[in-house]
Design an enzyme around this catalytic site. Structure first.
Site, PDB file in Angstrom:
ATOM      1  CG  HIS A 253      14.558  93.238 -78.697  1.00  0.00           C
ATOM      2  ND1 HIS A 253      15.167  91.999 -78.649  1.00  0.00           N
ATOM      3  CD2 HIS A 253      14.678  93.741 -77.436  1.00  0.00           C
ATOM      4  CE1 HIS A 253      15.627  91.777 -77.442  1.00  0.00           C
ATOM      5  NE2 HIS A 253      15.344  92.814 -76.682  1.00  0.00           N
TER       6      HIS A 253
ATOM      7  CB  THR B 290      24.188 106.008 -90.940  1.00  0.00           C
ATOM      8  OG1 THR B 290      24.077 107.421 -91.144  1.00  0.00           O
ATOM      9  CG2 THR B 290      23.857 105.679 -89.498  1.00  0.00           C
TER      10      THR B 290
END
Length: 406
Positions: free
Chosen positions: A377, A325
């Site tokens: 994560h 983006t």
């Protein structure tokens, strides 16, 4: 004989749509293949063509929430197409009782007729078409004209307030409110963003890249590139290429969680975030790792154009393995992009600003860009995320490595 007009099957996961607007009126004669209405799904909007020629009978209101397969109208195929002579015969009536737009023309005021898509945008903004100058053929208001008319909307709203209240009441600090129903696309975007925040262990790591070499490369070969390939050389193709190279070395960044399994991909389907009048969509460049810079640029241009015109399909936005983006086009200096689930990572680009940096013990001015990598994560550790972003940085600062694959 009549032919039913129904909501078609749009995609595997789409069960309901919104009938955004009718592009034809009840009783209009429409040709086969001519767009009669616009429908909006969770991910995109599209025009519905007439399956046959005939006179339209509308059976569902604009704004209705409808299931796939719902009947919204009929086409009377036995009705004859109006003859040209009949249209001429009706002309005197129109002159005798002119429509508002015609009356305005006859009075010397310039009036532009908006396209169906432009009219919808103007209606949503509360902008009168007579206040918009059209850039299309014969002064027709295009979709782009309607989008650019946003700045004039407040003026149209301010007139009634000024007329209804004394001059002193029109001082700065207006407390007006304007409720606006969320579109189906906007509701879906909102739900997806909340889901990403609530279901992933999202973390963001940052780095910065010296854009000097990349800008010099682009400046040097931009004209030759455009002349040979018929498309401009932008930064997005170079970033996409750098990402695909780094994904090969750090496959966890290109992976996804599926239940209690981790799915690794030996290809890179890169989603490119595109801002449209209806919200953010992410069309996917398939097998970007095997495409040349020119092929990536052409694919991005084609997908972005379809997205902004509302022609993008659900299939063209599904199945990405990684996303990029670019908030820099709007002036963003730094941000933490949100994951495009089920993907596990997204790269955020930002604006290029000349800043003082230390190079070989000397302070010099360089065009710098901050990079942000948000990642899940749960499957990507700090080693993978930081190393991946560092490799992207190094490839961009020495773009010859992209060509040599080193």
């Amino acid at each position: 004989m009549s032919v039913e007009l129904k909501i078609p099957v749009i995609g595997e996961s789409v069960t309901e749509v919104t009938l955004s607007s009718w592009l034809k009126k009840d009783g209009d004669y429409v040709a086969e293949g001519e767009a009669v209405c616009e429908i909006e799904s969770d991910k995109a909007s599209m025009e519905l063509p007439a399956p046959s020629a005939g006179v339209l009978k509308i059976m569902a209101e604009a704004g209705s929430e409808l299931k796939i397969g719902a009947k919204i109208g009929e086409l009377d195929t036995s009705a004859a197409k109006p003859a040209a002579g009949a249209a001429k015969a009706e002309a005197p009536k129109a002159e005798a009782a002119p429509a508002p737009a015609q009356a305005a023309v006859s009075s010397g005021k310039e009036v532009n007729v908006p396209s169906p898509a432009a009219r919808k945008i103007l209606d949503e903004k509360g902008v009168n078409s007579t206040d918009v100058k059209g850039s299309g053929k014969d002064g027709r208001i295009t979709k782009e004209d309607a989008m650019n008319a946003q700045a004039s909307a407040p003026k149209a709203e301010a007139k009634p307030a000024a007329a209804a209240a004394p001059r002193a009441a029109a001082a700065p600090g207006s407390r007006g409110v304007r409720p606006e129903k969320m579109t189906r696309l906007r509701k879906t975007i909102a739900a997806k963003l909340v889901e990403a925040k609530n279901t992933t262990a999202m973390l963001t790591t940052f780095n910065e890249v010296d854009m000097s070499a990349l800008m010099e490369l682009r400046k040097k070969y931009k004209e030759q590139f455009t002349k040979k390939h018929g498309v401009g050389l932008g930064f997005m193709s170079l970033f996409t290429k750098a990402v695909t190279v780094a994904l090969k070395d750090w496959p966890a960044v290109n992976a996804q969680i599926n239940g209690d399994e981790i799915i690794f991909h030996d290809y890179a389907d890169v989603g490119i975030a595109v801002s449209t009048p209806k919200g953010l969509v992410v069309p996917v460049v398939r097998n970007a790792e095997s495409l040349s810079l020119a092929e990536i640029e052409k694919e991005i241009l084609a997908l972005a154009t379809k997205a902004r015109d509302g022609k993008i399909t659900i299939e063209e936005m599904q199945g990405g393995t990684f996303s990029i983006t670019n908030g820099g086009v709007f002036g963003s200096m730094l941000s933490t992009p949100i994951l495009n689930i089920p993907q596990s990572a997204i790269l955020g680009m930002h604006n290029i600003i000349e800043r003082p940096v230390a190079v070989n013990g000397q302070v010099v001015i360089r065009p710098m860009m901050y990079l942000a990598l948000s990642y899940d994560h749960r499957i990507i550790d700090g080693r993978e995320s930081v190393s991946f972003l560092k490799q992207v940085k190094e490839l961009l600062e020495d773009p010859s490595r992209l060509l040599l694959d080193v």
